[in-house]
Design a protein around this motif. Structure first.
Motif, mmCIF file in Angstrom:
data_model
loop_
_atom_site.group_PDB
_atom_site.id
_atom_site.type_symbol
_atom_site.label_atom_id
_atom_site.label_comp_id
_atom_site.label_asym_id
_atom_site.label_seq_id
_atom_site.Cartn_x
_atom_site.Cartn_y
_atom_site.Cartn_z
ATOM 1 N N THR A 1 -25.098 2.620 -4.795
ATOM 2 C CA THR A 1 -24.381 3.742 -5.240
ATOM 3 C C THR A 1 -22.876 3.380 -5.624
ATOM 4 N N ILE A 2 -22.186 4.311 -6.298
ATOM 5 C CA ILE A 2 -20.591 4.130 -6.815
ATOM 6 C C ILE A 2 -19.887 5.240 -6.065
ATOM 7 N N THR A 3 -18.720 4.900 -5.315
ATOM 8 C CA THR A 3 -17.701 5.520 -4.742
ATOM 9 C C THR A 3 -16.566 5.482 -5.458
ATOM 10 N N THR A 4 -15.822 6.678 -5.793
ATOM 11 C CA THR A 4 -14.644 6.666 -6.669
ATOM 12 C C THR A 4 -13.497 7.398 -5.720
ATOM 13 N N THR A 5 -12.528 6.353 -5.325
ATOM 14 C CA THR A 5 -11.428 7.003 -4.544
ATOM 15 C C THR A 5 -10.287 6.724 -5.403
ATOM 16 N N ASN A 6 -9.028 6.502 -4.876
ATOM 17 C CA ASN A 6 -7.883 6.198 -5.388
ATOM 18 C C ASN A 6 -6.861 5.604 -4.445
ATOM 19 N N TRP A 7 -5.855 5.230 -4.741
ATOM 20 C CA TRP A 7 -4.855 4.422 -3.962
ATOM 21 C C TRP A 7 -4.099 5.315 -2.954
ATOM 22 N N MET B 1 0.457 -3.845 -6.089
ATOM 23 C CA MET B 1 1.745 -3.987 -6.494
ATOM 24 C C MET B 1 2.086 -3.263 -7.744
ATOM 25 N N VAL B 2 1.057 -3.528 -8.719
ATOM 26 C CA VAL B 2 1.628 -2.832 -10.283
ATOM 27 C C VAL B 2 0.840 -1.696 -10.144
ATOM 28 N N GLY B 3 -0.126 -1.103 -9.313
ATOM 29 C CA GLY B 3 -0.774 0.056 -9.341
ATOM 30 C C GLY B 3 -1.805 0.441 -10.453
ATOM 31 N N CYS B 4 -2.487 -0.739 -10.762
ATOM 32 C CA CYS B 4 -3.400 -0.736 -11.642
ATOM 33 C C CYS B 4 -4.974 -0.260 -11.000
ATOM 34 N N THR B 5 -6.008 0.278 -12.010
ATOM 35 C CA THR B 5 -7.337 0.657 -11.506
ATOM 36 C C THR B 5 -7.862 -0.667 -11.078
ATOM 37 N N ILE C 1 0.740 -1.110 0.007
ATOM 38 C CA ILE C 1 -0.085 -0.122 -0.108
ATOM 39 C C ILE C 1 0.867 1.298 -0.045
ATOM 40 N N GLU C 2 2.090 1.177 0.743
ATOM 41 C CA GLU C 2 3.076 2.427 0.645
ATOM 42 C C GLU C 2 3.488 2.414 -0.714
ATOM 43 N N TYR D 1 3.357 5.866 -5.792
ATOM 44 C CA TYR D 1 3.903 5.757 -7.244
ATOM 45 C C TYR D 1 2.471 5.775 -8.181
ATOM 46 N N HIS D 2 1.265 5.435 -7.656
ATOM 47 C CA HIS D 2 -0.135 5.323 -8.232
ATOM 48 C C HIS D 2 -1.044 6.230 -7.513
ATOM 49 N N SER D 3 -0.831 7.021 -6.824
ATOM 50 C CA SER D 3 -1.730 7.899 -5.824
ATOM 51 C C SER D 3 -2.962 8.001 -6.648
ATOM 52 N N ASP D 4 -2.949 8.649 -7.566
ATOM 53 C CA ASP D 4 -4.418 8.976 -8.337
ATOM 54 C C ASP D 4 -4.975 8.184 -9.186
ATOM 55 N N THR D 5 -4.463 6.795 -9.169
ATOM 56 C CA THR D 5 -5.287 5.739 -9.987
ATOM 57 C C THR D 5 -6.292 5.303 -9.108
ATOM 58 N N ALA D 6 -7.431 5.207 -10.238
ATOM 59 C CA ALA D 6 -8.968 5.064 -9.589
ATOM 60 C C ALA D 6 -9.014 3.782 -8.885
#
Length: 542
Positions: free
Chosen positions: A36-42, A243-247, A16-17, A22-27
């Motif tokens: 309902t839908i909640t969209t956050t990021n890493w 680990m890979v930082g995907c959506t 998670i660190e 390295y992927h903080s804004d990935t959804a």
């Protein structure tokens, strides 16, 4: 002489660190229990995991205490995972589809101190609460809700907890063999048994499933884990995603075909993972809606064998590559993934499909062998023909069950899976059957899986289970329990005739019984034990 390299423990908190750095804004897209839908990021997942880790610390828990989750795939569940394991506690995912008696057994066997739950499971929590004396805290995964407060008077609310706690939390530097998570088998025979994973085994497993010859994951992917987080940790995909930082697209309780088609098309999902029954619903819904599933490049099938007709449909209609995978709770779970080798690329589509129907090859970290007897040590030939008992060993495979003093391994250190299989010269595993599901007719073995695959390839059959029925002359004979597709007019003789040019005459089932439903385990596997109880004597009464 030793190498001169840094020593850092392999810890889940490092995943998670890495994701937030390295992927903080990935959804992270999450469908909630209310739809309902909640969209956050890493970055937000990491922040909330630290807030919840502080809340857990206030509960007075100590290293190794078990924190249970009974929840769908959603962002709160994901945050809690990293909070629990990262802070040195054990994340115990519980399958809510088990019988209440089994749930009570599991909670008490694990001696859970905290239980987290989604609103769907409020009646279940209310029913089991009086029978779980070790649980000191029940946490509802949501905002304050009066219905929940009325049902569970001392309940705590996740959103309130994280709002009241700091996002400053230092993950402890644990020893990497510290226990991280606990998963129980589905308990098809007897009580479920616990597999206790470590941080080290989980990180090594995470590396392996992301490899190109496994699931081939990268930061370019949009992943939809349809397999529930309560089913062997969603096959480890939430860890691999960090680990890979995907959506990540988390489907919540919406696992029906129409909901999944919408999620895939709306969020441009590139890889989705689930059991065959899930994909049957998806294919039917896509056909009905006219969706082309344009974004979907790969789907992973595990839990039970994937019929050839299903693979062909994904390949020919949707240009989607189907990856057959196999594993077990005791294996974290990945044992094999089916990817082709370079020498296979020149083969015809049908020849490639024939290879794809096997369970594939093990990644580095798992070894396989076939022995001539259960828990034996005498390995048979890797020729793709000789069957025997499948045994495994490796970096993320248990050596004993949680709470049991006895070793679960063979005399020379291998785990016997209970499967009957072959391995060919290239290392491709082909499961014949579970040992307990083989049909012994006149002293000869018949594979129930082969009979099921043939039936499932018939265009008018939606699901099929082959079981042994008692026979006065042959001891056992195969029968098939089948569900027709809607509006199908197929008869018993039609399906029996369909077998005639595909297997030896003596292996053709004696009877077909059409039903409206087939009982499934909590993980989507057919409950053949129940079918044998219902239909095991049908040939004796005719």
């Amino acid at each position: 002489m030793q190498g001169r390299m840094m020593q850092q423990p392999l810890l889940i908190s490092s995943l998670i660190e890495h994701a937030t750095r390295y992927h903080s804004d990935t959804a992270i897209i999450s469908k909630n229990t209310d739809g309902t839908i909640t969209t956050t990021n890493w970055a937000q997942v990491a922040e909330n995991s630290k807030r919840f880790a502080n809340a857990l610390s206030d509960f007075g828990l100590t290293l190794g205490d078990r924190v249970a989750t009974i929840a769908w795939n959603n962002h709160r569940h994901l945050e809690s995972w990293y909070a629990i394991s990262g802070s040195g506690l054990v994340c115990h995912t519980i399958n809510p589809r088990l019988f209440p008696e089994q749930l009570i057994f599991i909670i008490n066997d694990a001696a859970d101190k905290v239980v987290l739950f989604d609103k769907t499971f409020l009646p279940l929590i209310k029913a089991v609460k009086p029978h779980t004396p070790t649980v000191a805290h029940f946490v509802y995964l949501g905002a304050f809700d009066q219905d929940v407060a009325d049902a569970i008077p001392d309940v705590k609310f996740y959103d309130v907890l994280i709002a009241n706690h700091s996002a400053q939390f230092e993950w402890p530097e644990l020893e990497e063999n510290t226990a991280s998570s606990l998963c129980y088998t589905s308990g098809t025979t007897g009580n479920p048994k616990g597999a206790l994973y470590s941080h080290r085994s989980t990180i090594l497993h995470t590396y392996a499933i992301a490899l190109p010859d496994s699931l081939n994951l990268s930061a370019k992917d949009v992943m939809l884990p349809v397999v529930p987080m309560f089913h062997v940790n969603a096959w480890g995909t939430p860890y691999a995603a960090a680990m890979v930082g995907c959506t990540v697209v988390l489907p919540g309780p919406g696992l029906d075909g129409a909901s999944l088609v919408h999620m895939i098309d709306e969020y441009k999902v590139s890889i989705a993972l689930g059991v065959p029954t899930i994909w049957q619903g998806l294919l039917a819904a896509a056909q009905q809606s006219g969706s082309k599933l344009d974004s979907l490049k790969r789907n992973v099938v595990g839990g039970s064998a994937c019929p050839a007709a299903m693979m062909k449909a994904f390949r020919d209609i949707y240009q989607c590559e189907t990856i057959h995978a196999w594993g077990m709770t005791e294996m974290s779970p990945l044992g094999t993934g089916n990817q082709l080798k370079a020498k296979h690329l020149q083969l015809s589509d049908d020849e490639k499909l024939n290879i794809r129907l096997s369970q594939g090859r093990p990644p580095f970290g798992v070894d396989l062998r076939i022995t001539d007897e259960e828990n034996g040590t005498n390995e048979v030939a890797r020729d793709g023909h000789t069957t025997g008992n499948l045994q495994v060993k490796g970096h993320w495979i248990i050596d004993s069950y949680y709470g049991k003093s006895s070793n679960a391994l063979s005399a020379d250190g291998w785990f016997d899976t209970g499967d009957i299989a072959t391995i060919n010269e290239d290392g491709y595993l082909l499961l014949s059957d579970r040992a307990k599901d083989l049909i012994k007719s006149g002293g000869e073995w018949i594979s129930s899986v082969e009979l099921e695959n043939i039936a499932m390839n018939h265009p008018e059959i939606a699901m099929a289970a082959a079981i042994a029925a008692q026979h006065p002359k042959w001891d056992e004979r195969p029968i098939v329990i089948a569900i027709k597709h809607k509006d199908s007019q197929i008869t018993e003789q039609d399906l029996l005739d369909y077998y005639s040019d595909k297997i030896a005459k003596w292996q053709i089932p004696d009877k077909v019984i059409f039903v409206d439903s087939i009982p499934l385990t909590g993980t989507g596997k057919m409950l053949k034990r129940d079918l044998r109880e219902l239909y095991g004597n049908v040939l004796l009464t005719e």
